[in-house]
Design a protein around this motif. Structure first.
Motif, PDB file in Angstrom:
ATOM      1  N   LYS A  37       0.852  -1.187   0.000  1.00 49.69           N
ATOM      2  CA  LYS A  37       0.000   0.000   0.000  1.00 49.69           C
ATOM      3  C   LYS A  37       0.891   1.241   0.000  1.00 49.69           C
ATOM      4  N   CYS A  38       0.450   2.265  -0.710  1.00 46.12           N
ATOM      5  CA  CYS A  38       1.246   3.506  -0.770  1.00 46.12           C
ATOM      6  C   CYS A  38       0.333   4.692  -1.060  1.00 46.12           C
ATOM      7  N   ILE A  39       0.930   5.887  -0.969  1.00 45.00           N
ATOM      8  CA  ILE A  39       0.220   7.141  -1.179  1.00 45.00           C
ATOM      9  C   ILE A  39       0.571   7.708  -2.548  1.00 45.00           C
ATOM     10  N   VAL A  40      -0.395   8.368  -3.153  1.00 44.85           N
ATOM     11  CA  VAL A  40      -0.185   9.008  -4.457  1.00 44.85           C
ATOM     12  C   VAL A  40       1.025   9.939  -4.393  1.00 44.85           C
ATOM     13  N   GLY A  41       1.882   9.865  -5.419  1.00 41.95           N
ATOM     14  CA  GLY A  41       3.026  10.756  -5.522  1.00 41.95           C
ATOM     15  C   GLY A  41       4.295  10.243  -4.876  1.00 41.95           C
ATOM     16  N   THR A  42       4.231   9.132  -4.158  1.00 41.77           N
ATOM     17  CA  THR A  42       5.417   8.590  -3.502  1.00 41.77           C
ATOM     18  C   THR A  42       6.119   7.582  -4.413  1.00 41.77           C
ATOM     19  N   THR A  43       7.246   7.069  -3.938  1.00 38.94           N
ATOM     20  CA  THR A  43       8.000   6.022  -4.646  1.00 38.94           C
ATOM     21  C   THR A  43       7.828   4.709  -3.889  1.00 38.94           C
ATOM     22  N   VAL A  44       7.521   3.647  -4.609  1.00 39.07           N
ATOM     23  CA  VAL A  44       7.266   2.361  -3.982  1.00 39.07           C
ATOM     24  C   VAL A  44       8.130   1.293  -4.642  1.00 39.07           C
ATOM     25  N   THR A  45       8.536   0.294  -3.874  1.00 35.15           N
ATOM     26  CA  THR A  45       9.330  -0.823  -4.386  1.00 35.15           C
ATOM     27  C   THR A  45       8.517  -2.105  -4.276  1.00 35.15           C
ATOM     28  N   LEU A  46       8.352  -2.773  -5.397  1.00 37.38           N
ATOM     29  CA  LEU A  46       7.644  -4.051  -5.416  1.00 37.38           C
ATOM     30  C   LEU A  46       8.681  -5.161  -5.257  1.00 37.38           C
ATOM     31  N   PRO A  47       8.633  -5.935  -4.161  1.00 35.34           N
ATOM     32  CA  PRO A  47       9.643  -6.970  -3.932  1.00 35.34           C
ATOM     33  C   PRO A  47       9.390  -8.200  -4.808  1.00 35.34           C
ATOM     34  N   SER A  48      10.459  -8.748  -5.300  1.00 30.59           N
ATOM     35  CA  SER A  48      10.331  -9.965  -6.117  1.00 30.59           C
ATOM     36  C   SER A  48      10.157 -11.202  -5.247  1.00 30.59           C
ATOM     37  N   GLY A  49      10.615 -11.109  -3.996  1.00 32.21           N
ATOM     38  CA  GLY A  49      10.527 -12.258  -3.107  1.00 32.21           C
ATOM     39  C   GLY A  49      11.596 -13.302  -3.365  1.00 32.21           C
ATOM     40  N   LEU A  50      12.606 -12.966  -4.148  1.00 30.42           N
ATOM     41  CA  LEU A  50      13.660 -13.929  -4.474  1.00 30.42           C
ATOM     42  C   LEU A  50      14.585 -14.104  -3.272  1.00 30.42           C
ATOM     43  N   ASN A  51      14.640 -15.332  -2.755  1.00 29.45           N
ATOM     44  CA  ASN A  51      15.533 -15.616  -1.631  1.00 29.45           C
ATOM     45  C   ASN A  51      16.119 -17.028  -1.685  1.00 29.45           C
ATOM     46  N   THR A  52      15.904 -17.720  -2.816  1.00 28.44           N
ATOM     47  CA  THR A  52      16.397 -19.105  -2.922  1.00 28.44           C
ATOM     48  C   THR A  52      17.660 -19.210  -3.762  1.00 28.44           C
ATOM     49  N   PHE A  53      17.899 -18.239  -4.639  1.00 21.13           N
ATOM     50  CA  PHE A  53      19.128 -18.245  -5.431  1.00 21.13           C
ATOM     51  C   PHE A  53      19.484 -16.817  -5.794  1.00 21.13           C
ATOM     52  N   SER A  54      20.671 -16.604  -6.296  1.00 22.29           N
ATOM     53  CA  SER A  54      21.158 -15.273  -6.661  1.00 22.29           C
ATOM     54  C   SER A  54      21.638 -15.279  -8.102  1.00 22.29           C
ATOM     55  N   ASN A  55      22.108 -14.120  -8.548  1.00 18.89           N
ATOM     56  CA  ASN A  55      22.615 -13.952  -9.912  1.00 18.89           C
ATOM     57  C   ASN A  55      21.619 -14.432 -10.964  1.00 18.89           C
ATOM     58  N   PRO A  56      20.411 -13.776 -10.980  1.00 13.20           N
ATOM     59  CA  PRO A  56      19.439 -14.183 -11.998  1.00 13.20           C
ATOM     60  C   PRO A  56      19.924 -13.840 -13.403  1.00 13.20           C
ATOM     61  N   SER A  57      19.594 -14.714 -14.340  1.00 12.06           N
ATOM     62  CA  SER A  57      19.968 -14.468 -15.741  1.00 12.06           C
ATOM     63  C   SER A  57      18.863 -13.781 -16.515  1.00 12.06           C
ATOM     64  N   SER A  58      17.629 -13.906 -16.071  1.00  9.28           N
ATOM     65  CA  SER A  58      16.517 -13.208 -16.722  1.00  9.28           C
ATOM     66  C   SER A  58      15.466 -12.822 -15.686  1.00  9.28           C
ATOM     67  N   ILE A  59      14.889 -11.614 -15.870  1.00  8.99           N
ATOM     68  CA  ILE A  59      13.834 -11.096 -14.987  1.00  8.99           C
ATOM     69  C   ILE A  59      12.752 -10.491 -15.866  1.00  8.99           C
ATOM     70  N   LYS A  60      11.515 -10.840 -15.600  1.00  5.97           N
ATOM     71  CA  LYS A  60      10.399 -10.301 -16.369  1.00  5.97           C
ATOM     72  C   LYS A  60       9.313  -9.808 -15.408  1.00  5.97           C
ATOM     73  N   TRP A  61       8.986  -8.512 -15.508  1.00  2.00           N
ATOM     74  CA  TRP A  61       7.864  -7.952 -14.752  1.00  2.00           C
ATOM     75  C   TRP A  61       6.734  -7.675 -15.738  1.00  2.00           C
ATOM     76  N   THR A  62       5.527  -8.167 -15.405  1.00  2.00           N
ATOM     77  CA  THR A  62       4.376  -8.002 -16.299  1.00  2.00           C
ATOM     78  C   THR A  62       3.159  -7.528 -15.508  1.00  2.00           C
ATOM     79  N   ILE A  63       2.169  -7.018 -16.232  1.00  2.00           N
ATOM     80  CA  ILE A  63       0.888  -6.611 -15.654  1.00  2.00           C
ATOM     81  C   ILE A  63      -0.211  -7.099 -16.584  1.00  2.00           C
TER      82      ILE A  63
END
Length: 330
Positions: A37-63
């Motif tokens: 939840k956030c307020i209009v005009g602010t900056t928000v970070t959507l967490p990916s929840g990645l905690n099982t591995f590191s150094n991803p080779s590809s990332i895709k954000w969709t809506i």
């Protein structure tokens, strides 16, 4: 039969199927929903929840827009590529290490469900969804003083606080008595209409001072305050003694004025006592008055006073009719 024993006794092809699904679940991690939840005009970070591995080779954000998947941003082969979703094109940035998505200058229309898919070189996959809810910032409330009267030596005022929003909580505050106010929120005083929410308050304040009263509105996301300076109106003619702050209409006023005047006159006479006594002895007694002998006079005169308690006064040429009048002994 024990379930553990039946597992080892099952046919070989069934065991292969179990191992297949187990391996698939270890490679593809289930979708995890997160609400932000956030307020209009602010900056928000959507967490990916990645905690099982590191150094991803590809990332895709969709809506999902109109049952169609739109790419917001895409990362592959160490290159970040903007997606086809124009409303966020110039307001997003991607953390290629954690997979988190940052959205700047958030708008109400950004409220939606966002999905992320991450994969590394070992073919491990991670996917999750983030539900973003954007709220307007609460506007500044408005305070109105509906009336003000004198009662019980205090100023009784009714105030109304209103805000252009629903589902809010109110809080009133001010400096306490004797210099400020005692605040008495009315029961069930909060009301909500289609566009406003209001709260009513009764304040018992110092009648001789201007007091600041503050109304604060708050919801789950933001808060705002407004302060007004309150003072009782000028007092009119007293009609009801119980409603008056001061007692000018009571019968005690003439009595108090008389006592003050008498005290002043007595003090004035006492202060001028010596001058009055000298004037009397100099001007009144020699011209026909009589005075007692003082204790400083000759003792023989004092002894003779038994037969003559008073002493005749000598005539004075300055006194009127001094040639024809003599002092008369009392």
């Amino acid at each position: 039969m024990s379930p553990y024993l039946s597992f080892f006794l099952m046919p070989k092809y069934k065991m292969n199927k179990v191992f297949f699904w187990f391996s698939l679940l270890t490679l593809i991690h289930g979708v995890k929903n997160t609400e932000i939840k956030c307020i209009v005009g602010t900056t928000v970070t959507l967490p990916s929840g990645l905690n099982t591995f590191s150094n991803p080779s590809s990332i895709k954000w969709t809506i999902n827009v109109d049952n169609s998947k739109k790419y917001i941003i895409f990362f592959s082969d160490s290159e970040t590529i903007p997606g086809s979703y124009d409303p966020l094109r110039d307001r997003v940035s991607l953390n290629t290490t954690t997979g988190d998505l940052e959205i700047r200058s958030v708008k109400l229309t950004d409220s939606d469900t966002y999905a992320v898919e991450i994969e590394n070189k070992e073919a491990k996959r991670h996917s999750s969804e983030v539900i973003l809810s954007v709220y307007e910032r609460l506007p500044e409330p408005n305070i109105a003083v509906t009336n003000g009267t004198y009662k019980h030596e205090l100023c009784r005022m009714s105030l109304l606080c209103s805000v252009r929003s629903g589902d809010v909580k109110f809080n009133w505050s001010s400096e306490p008595l004797p210099y400020g106010c005692y605040l008495e929120p009315l029961q069930n005083s909060t009301a909500t209409t289609s566009s406003h929410t209001t709260s009513e308050l009764t304040a018992w304040c110092n009648p001789d001072r201007t007091v600041d009263i503050t109304c604060t509105v708050r919801n789950n996301m933001s808060s705002n305050t407004s302060t007004t300076a309150t003072k009782c109106p000028l007092k009119q003619k007293c009609k009801d003694i119980d409603e008056c702050r001061t007692p000018p209409c009571s019968f005690f006023t003439p009595f108090i004025v008389g006592v003050i005047t008498s005290t002043f006159l007595c003090a004035l006479i006492y202060a001028l006592k010596g001058k009055i006594h000298n004037f009397w002895n100099k001007h009144v007694v020699p011209c026909g008055g009589f005075a007692k002998y003082s204790s400083s006079e000759n003792s023989s005169d004092q002894a003779s006073s038994d037969s003559h308690p008073t002493k005749p006064l000598k005539s004075d040429s300055n006194c009127p009719d001094s040639k024809t009048k003599n002092a008369v002994a009392l």
